[in-house]
Scaffold this motif. Structure first.
Motif, PDB file in Angstrom:
ATOM      1  N   UNK A  65       1.201  -1.238  -0.224  1.00 58.66           N
ATOM      2  CA  UNK A  65       0.036   0.071   0.460  1.00 58.66           C
ATOM      3  C   UNK A  65       0.645   0.994   0.055  1.00 58.66           C
ATOM      4  N   UNK A  66       2.010   1.335   0.847  1.00 62.39           N
ATOM      5  CA  UNK A  66       2.998   2.520   1.005  1.00 62.39           C
ATOM      6  C   UNK A  66       4.081   2.651  -0.206  1.00 62.39           C
ATOM      7  N   UNK A  67       4.175   1.575  -0.478  1.00 66.71           N
ATOM      8  CA  UNK A  67       4.947   1.630  -2.150  1.00 66.71           C
ATOM      9  C   UNK A  67       3.556   2.194  -3.420  1.00 66.71           C
ATOM     10  N   UNK A  68       3.173   1.262  -3.342  1.00 66.07           N
ATOM     11  CA  UNK A  68       1.344   1.894  -4.496  1.00 66.07           C
ATOM     12  C   UNK A  68       1.387   2.901  -4.454  1.00 66.07           C
ATOM     13  N   UNK A  69       0.555   3.273  -2.613  1.00 65.62           N
ATOM     14  CA  UNK A  69       0.191   5.159  -2.808  1.00 65.62           C
ATOM     15  C   UNK A  69       1.306   6.248  -3.251  1.00 65.62           C
ATOM     16  N   UNK A  70       2.435   5.686  -2.630  1.00 65.00           N
ATOM     17  CA  UNK A  70       3.528   6.868  -2.322  1.00 65.00           C
ATOM     18  C   UNK A  70       3.839   6.671  -4.194  1.00 65.00           C
ATOM     19  N   UNK A  71       3.967   6.219  -4.799  1.00 66.69           N
ATOM     20  CA  UNK A  71       4.480   5.991  -6.602  1.00 66.69           C
ATOM     21  C   UNK A  71       2.818   6.329  -7.173  1.00 66.69           C
ATOM     22  N   UNK A  72       1.705   6.364  -6.598  1.00 62.67           N
ATOM     23  CA  UNK A  72       0.809   6.406  -7.414  1.00 62.67           C
ATOM     24  C   UNK A  72       0.049   8.190  -7.102  1.00 62.67           C
ATOM     25  N   UNK A  73       0.348   8.623  -6.100  1.00 61.86           N
ATOM     26  CA  UNK A  73       0.425  10.358  -5.431  1.00 61.86           C
ATOM     27  C   UNK A  73       1.240  11.331  -5.917  1.00 61.86           C
ATOM     28  N   UNK A  74       2.003  10.031  -6.196  1.00 60.14           N
ATOM     29  CA  UNK A  74       3.839  10.957  -6.354  1.00 60.14           C
ATOM     30  C   UNK A  74       3.424  11.515  -7.783  1.00 60.14           C
ATOM     31  N   UNK A 125       0.326  12.399  -9.685  1.00 61.25           N
ATOM     32  CA  UNK A 125      -0.291  13.298 -10.062  1.00 61.25           C
ATOM     33  C   UNK A 125       0.539  14.673 -10.160  1.00 61.25           C
ATOM     34  N   UNK A 126       0.840  14.262  -8.629  1.00 64.71           N
ATOM     35  CA  UNK A 126       1.607  15.847  -7.608  1.00 64.71           C
ATOM     36  C   UNK A 126       2.452  16.657  -8.448  1.00 64.71           C
ATOM     37  N   UNK A 127       3.381  15.770  -8.763  1.00 61.44           N
ATOM     38  CA  UNK A 127       4.329  16.119  -9.564  1.00 61.44           C
ATOM     39  C   UNK A 127       4.042  17.087 -10.654  1.00 61.44           C
ATOM     40  N   UNK A 128       3.270  16.131 -11.653  1.00 61.75           N
ATOM     41  CA  UNK A 128       2.673  17.643 -12.381  1.00 61.75           C
ATOM     42  C   UNK A 128       1.561  17.909 -12.388  1.00 61.75           C
ATOM     43  N   UNK A 167      -7.030  17.953 -14.715  1.00 64.10           N
ATOM     44  CA  UNK A 167      -6.966  16.016 -14.725  1.00 64.10           C
ATOM     45  C   UNK A 167      -6.232  15.385 -13.878  1.00 64.10           C
ATOM     46  N   UNK A 168      -4.849  16.015 -13.046  1.00 64.48           N
ATOM     47  CA  UNK A 168      -4.101  15.175 -12.093  1.00 64.48           C
ATOM     48  C   UNK A 168      -4.347  14.799 -11.241  1.00 64.48           C
ATOM     49  N   UNK A 169      -5.474  16.375 -11.163  1.00 65.37           N
ATOM     50  CA  UNK A 169      -5.621  16.965  -9.463  1.00 65.37           C
ATOM     51  C   UNK A 169      -6.965  16.175  -9.318  1.00 65.37           C
ATOM     52  N   UNK A 170      -8.373  15.704 -10.333  1.00 65.76           N
ATOM     53  CA  UNK A 170      -9.120  14.448 -10.392  1.00 65.76           C
ATOM     54  C   UNK A 170      -8.673  13.364  -9.892  1.00 65.76           C
ATOM     55  N   UNK A 171      -7.363  13.059 -10.611  1.00 62.23           N
ATOM     56  CA  UNK A 171      -6.591  11.842 -10.330  1.00 62.23           C
ATOM     57  C   UNK A 171      -6.231  11.849  -9.020  1.00 62.23           C
ATOM     58  N   UNK A 172      -5.906  12.296  -8.525  1.00 60.03           N
ATOM     59  CA  UNK A 172      -5.184  11.902  -7.156  1.00 60.03           C
ATOM     60  C   UNK A 172      -5.992  12.305  -5.716  1.00 60.03           C
ATOM     61  N   UNK A 173      -7.755  12.930  -6.312  1.00 58.00           N
ATOM     62  CA  UNK A 173      -8.564  13.149  -5.862  1.00 58.00           C
ATOM     63  C   UNK A 173      -9.328  11.295  -5.542  1.00 58.00           C
TER      64      UNK A 173
END
Length: 419
Positions: A205-214, A216-219, A245-251
């Motif tokens: 979870x931590x690995x996936x979430x850090x990757x998936x959140x990072x 769109x956040x980077x964008x 788009x990246x904000x919606x992905x993050x949300x």
């Protein structure tokens, strides 16, 4: 007077000595007999006390054996016959394996032991009989004749008597059913596995979430930092669209995590209402109409023009949104069809069928696990289908998949129609 004179005249010293000696012997005999009787009486009293003590010990031992459900037995090494002294084991459907009023051969008892344990039990017992070890201890399964069921038993044994040459003559042992303990061990093993799996999932979870959140956040951070330097309105609008788009992905990622956590914690109860399933499906389709790839058609197949159901509309819509999102993500050609069937026995099936990549048979159950991704190179946290399954269960439904690799998939969401 004459008689006295006659007695004194005939009485002699020798006769007096003999009389006194006889009297003394009689007295000694009487004293000896009294002392012997007293000693015998004391010995008898001691023996009675020992017998009473032994009887009390036997009662206590029997009570302990009953309380522990243990059977005691002995094995004659010369004949290899087993005889049970006492048997207080819990009965299995009124039947006790091995137990017998008369001695039976050890080999006969061995035939009741599960085939995977029999050789090990035999080897261990023979090692004790041959003096290779001082203690026999085995756990094994006993098959119930005429059935495919078995129970677990544990036995201890040791040598009680030896022959003149030092070899084993008599072996004594105990046996006890341990089904309850085995069930507890299995439960502890499952709990340990779940704990380890939970730890593994937490790490994933931590690995996936850090990757998936990072991502769109980077964008968002990157495009936001350069938007002030962009002068062309068209370029500025493109950057704003990308940020949006990246904000919606993050949300969406955060919403999925919060939703599944609340449902499992019992903090998000279902809100039941009556609504038209057709309206919900059409609204979901409209949200993805602009995201369909070139060469892919999106159509519907409804069993009726209107279908009213009573359920949690928000959860039904989220489930269908996740299923349609997956179909859009993995379908590069062909078609995507959204539909539902006629209600049957108070339940209805809504489904999404696509001609996308498909899922291999070995992965079709795992796709509903948290953070599991068939293709690691496709964006996503691996929470969508897990969220669908959890939400469906919370309203009495289920989500299943039928798929063939390279030909496409059909995800079916079945839930109660309600009143």
């Amino acid at each position: 007077m004459i008689e006295i004179l006659l007695y004194t005249s005939t009485h002699s010293v020798i006769s007096d000595i003999l009389v006194w000696m006889l009297i003394s012997l009689v007295l000694i005999g009487l004293v000896t007999m009294i002392l012997w009787q007293r000693r015998t009486g004391q010995e008898l009293a001691d023996e009675l006390a020992e017998l009473d003590k032994l009887e009390k010990n036997n009662v206590q031992n029997e009570f302990v054996l009953k309380a522990l459900g243990i059977a005691t037995w002995h094995l004659d090494v010369a004949t290899m016959q087993v005889a049970y002294d006492q048997d207080f084991r819990t009965r299995i459907n009124g039947w006790i394996a091995e137990s017998s009023e008369s001695a039976v051969f050890f080999a006969n008892n061995l035939t009741m032991v599960h085939e995977q344990d029999a050789e090990r039990v035999k080897h261990s017992m023979m090692a004790l009989c041959e003096g290779k070890t001082d203690l026999y201890h085995e756990e094994y399964r006993v098959m119930i004749p005429g059935t495919n069921r078995f129970f677990w038993e544990e036995s201890y044994a040791t040598v009680a008597e030896h022959n003149v040459d030092g070899s084993a003559k008599l072996i004594v042992g105990t046996s006890k059913h341990i089904d309850d303990r085995k069930e507890m061990e299995d439960a502890l093993r499952d709990a340990r596995f779940k704990a380890e799996e939970s730890d593994r999932l937490k790490t994933a979870f931590l690995a996936n979430m850090s990757h998936e959140i990072r991502t769109p956040l980077n964008a968002i951070v990157g495009f936001t930092s350069v938007i002030a330097d962009v002068e062309q309105p068209e370029e500025r609008q493109q950057l704003l669209d990308l940020i949006h788009d990246n904000t919606r992905k993050l949300l969406r990622i955060v919403d999925d995590v919060v939703a599944i956590s609340k449902i499992e914690a019992g903090q998000d109860e279902a809100v039941m209402s009556q609504f038209d399933l057709v309206y919900v499906l059409n609204d979901t389709i409209n949200r993805f109409s602009g995201k369909i790839k070139n060469g892919v058609t999106l159509t519907t197949s409804y069993a009726s023009e209107s279908q009213w159901v009573t359920s949690d509309m928000n959860r039904v819509q989220q489930i269908m949104r996740h299923l349609l999102s997956n179909a859009v993500k993995f379908t590069d050609r062909g078609s995507i069809v959204v539909g539902f069937n006629e209600p049957h026995e108070g339940r209805i099936q809504a489904w999404v069928r696509d001609t996308g990549k498909g899922i291999a048979r070995e992965y079709q159950k795992r796709v509903f696990e948290r953070f599991f991704k068939v293709d690691e190179f496709v964006p996503g946290a691996g929470l969508g289908l897990s969220t669908c399954s959890t939400m469906a269960y919370s309203i009495g439904g289920s989500v299943t998949v039928e798929s063939k690799l390279g030909e496409g998939s059909t995800f079916t969401f079945e839930f109660p129609v309600g009143n």
